[in-house]
Design an enzyme around this catalytic site. Structure first.
Site, PDB file in Angstrom:
ATOM      1  N   ASP A 140      32.147 -62.365   6.234  1.00 20.98           N
ATOM      2  CA  ASP A 140      31.115 -62.383   7.261  1.00 20.98           C
ATOM      3  C   ASP A 140      30.641 -63.816   7.497  1.00 20.98           C
ATOM      4  O   ASP A 140      30.746 -64.683   6.618  1.00 20.98           O
ATOM      5  CB  ASP A 140      29.912 -61.537   6.836  1.00 20.98           C
ATOM      6  CG  ASP A 140      30.231 -60.058   6.754  1.00 20.98           C
ATOM      7  OD1 ASP A 140      31.232 -59.632   7.367  1.00 20.98           O
ATOM      8  OD2 ASP A 140      29.486 -59.334   6.069  1.00 20.98           O
ATOM      9  N   LYS A 141      30.068 -64.043   8.647  1.00 19.40           N
ATOM     10  CA  LYS A 141      29.568 -65.367   9.009  1.00 19.40           C
ATOM     11  C   LYS A 141      28.628 -65.920   7.943  1.00 19.40           C
ATOM     12  O   LYS A 141      28.690 -67.104   7.597  1.00 19.40           O
ATOM     13  CB  LYS A 141      28.847 -65.296  10.362  1.00 19.40           C
ATOM     14  CG  LYS A 141      28.286 -66.629  10.838  1.00 19.40           C
ATOM     15  CD  LYS A 141      27.640 -66.502  12.202  1.00 19.40           C
ATOM     16  CE  LYS A 141      27.097 -67.837  12.684  1.00 19.40           C
ATOM     17  NZ  LYS A 141      26.514 -67.752  14.042  1.00 19.40           N
TER      18      LYS A 141
END
Length: 309
Positions: A140-141
């Site tokens: 995920d970011k």
């Protein structure tokens, strides 16, 4: 086993183990090449023995040199971007990086150029490697840590299979709200989409099977937080975040799943280690990713003593 890169080819010298085996048997058993890729290699004559194209029924002899055409230049639309990369491990086949927080793994559109994959594309270009960067898994970011890329399509196919067979072990650390009393545990709860939110996932009986193992490493009663080491038997989207929230201990900073916002900080989740038996060289690879998220600073001595072994 020793592999040599020769331009767009890689070469391996046949050992006693593969003596008298056919080329086809060698490719299937030694390389575990998927059927579709194997067919492509046959049709496009991408395999040679002693630098000559031979029938795949040919029997190999000890000290024969088998060449595979793997680095053929590919056209791709990944824009190169000069991003400083934290390289943890590299060989002619794969690249493992330490991804920072607040960076997407890959572009969601052609206009996005600030992702890790854009940086890898530039890095490959500097190496005169004109192939598309492919991530075997993603983060995920707002998750930092170890992430694996491959350098050519065959390596991608082999490592994708390794991941599908659950032979790539990924270990994470997280800070969660509250004090987890049980030292170790397993969360087994299926995960599906949340129909009320476009990106959120939730525990759902009709979702995909998901299993997370956790091990408490430190209980911080002063901050009412627990440092947890986690490993995944499956790789569902937001799996750790969903499972820890389901357990009643959402990740610190993870407001999507019930965590409290921390000013200037993201969710406290880091992919700290990746281990596997290399799909091409057969070597055991174990890589740890140093933790730079400031949320983990109070626990660096615990992390170094118990996790970054």
């Amino acid at each position: 086993m020793t592999l040599i890169k020769k331009g767009e080819w890689i070469e391996e010298t046949i050992r006693q183990k593969w003596k008298d085996k056919t080329v086809e048997h060698y490719l299937k058993e030694r390389w575990n090449i998927p059927r579709k890729t194997l067919h492509l290699y046959r049709m496009e004559k991408k395999v040679m023995v002693n630098e000559e194209v031979v029938r795949w029924t040919t029997h190999l002899q000890e000290k024969d040199n088998v060449q595979l055409h793997v680095y053929e230049p590919e056209h791709h639309n990944v824009v190169t971007s000069s991003i400083e990369l934290d390289v943890l491990y590299e060989d002619p086949h794969i690249l493992i990086l330490n991804k920072p927080i607040q960076m997407d793994t890959h572009p969601s559109s052609n206009e996005q150029t600030n992702t890790l994959t854009n940086g890898v594309a530039a890095y490959f270009q500097q190496q005169d490697l004109h192939t598309q960067p492919r991530h075997v898994h993603r983060l995920d970011k707002d998750t930092s840590g170890a992430i694996l890329y491959t350098k050519y399509p065959l390596a991608s196919a082999l490592f994708d299979q390794l991941l599908a067979d659950r032979h790539i072990k990924r270990t994470y650390i997280a800070l969660v709200h509250g004090i987890i009393r049980q030292d170790k545990g397993t969360i087994q709860a299926s995960i599906g989409r949340d129909r009320h939110h476009p990106t959120r996932r939730r525990v759902s009986p009709s979702g995909q099977h998901a299993l997370t193992n956790y091990h408490v490493r430190f209980r911080d009663t002063k901050r009412n937080q627990t440092l947890v080491e986690l490993s995944l038997d499956t790789g569902r989207t937001h799996q750790i975040r969903v499972h820890m929230s389901h357990l009643g201990h959402p990740l610190v900073g993870d407001t999507l799943y019930g965590g409290h916002a921390i000013k200037g900080q993201q969710q406290a989740l880091h992919a700290v280690r990746i281990t596997f038996k290399h799909a091409i060289t057969d070597k055991e690879v174990a890589v740890t990713a140093p933790v730079s998220q400031s949320l983990f600073d109070p626990y660096q001595s615990v992390i170094k003593r118990h996790i970054l072994l």
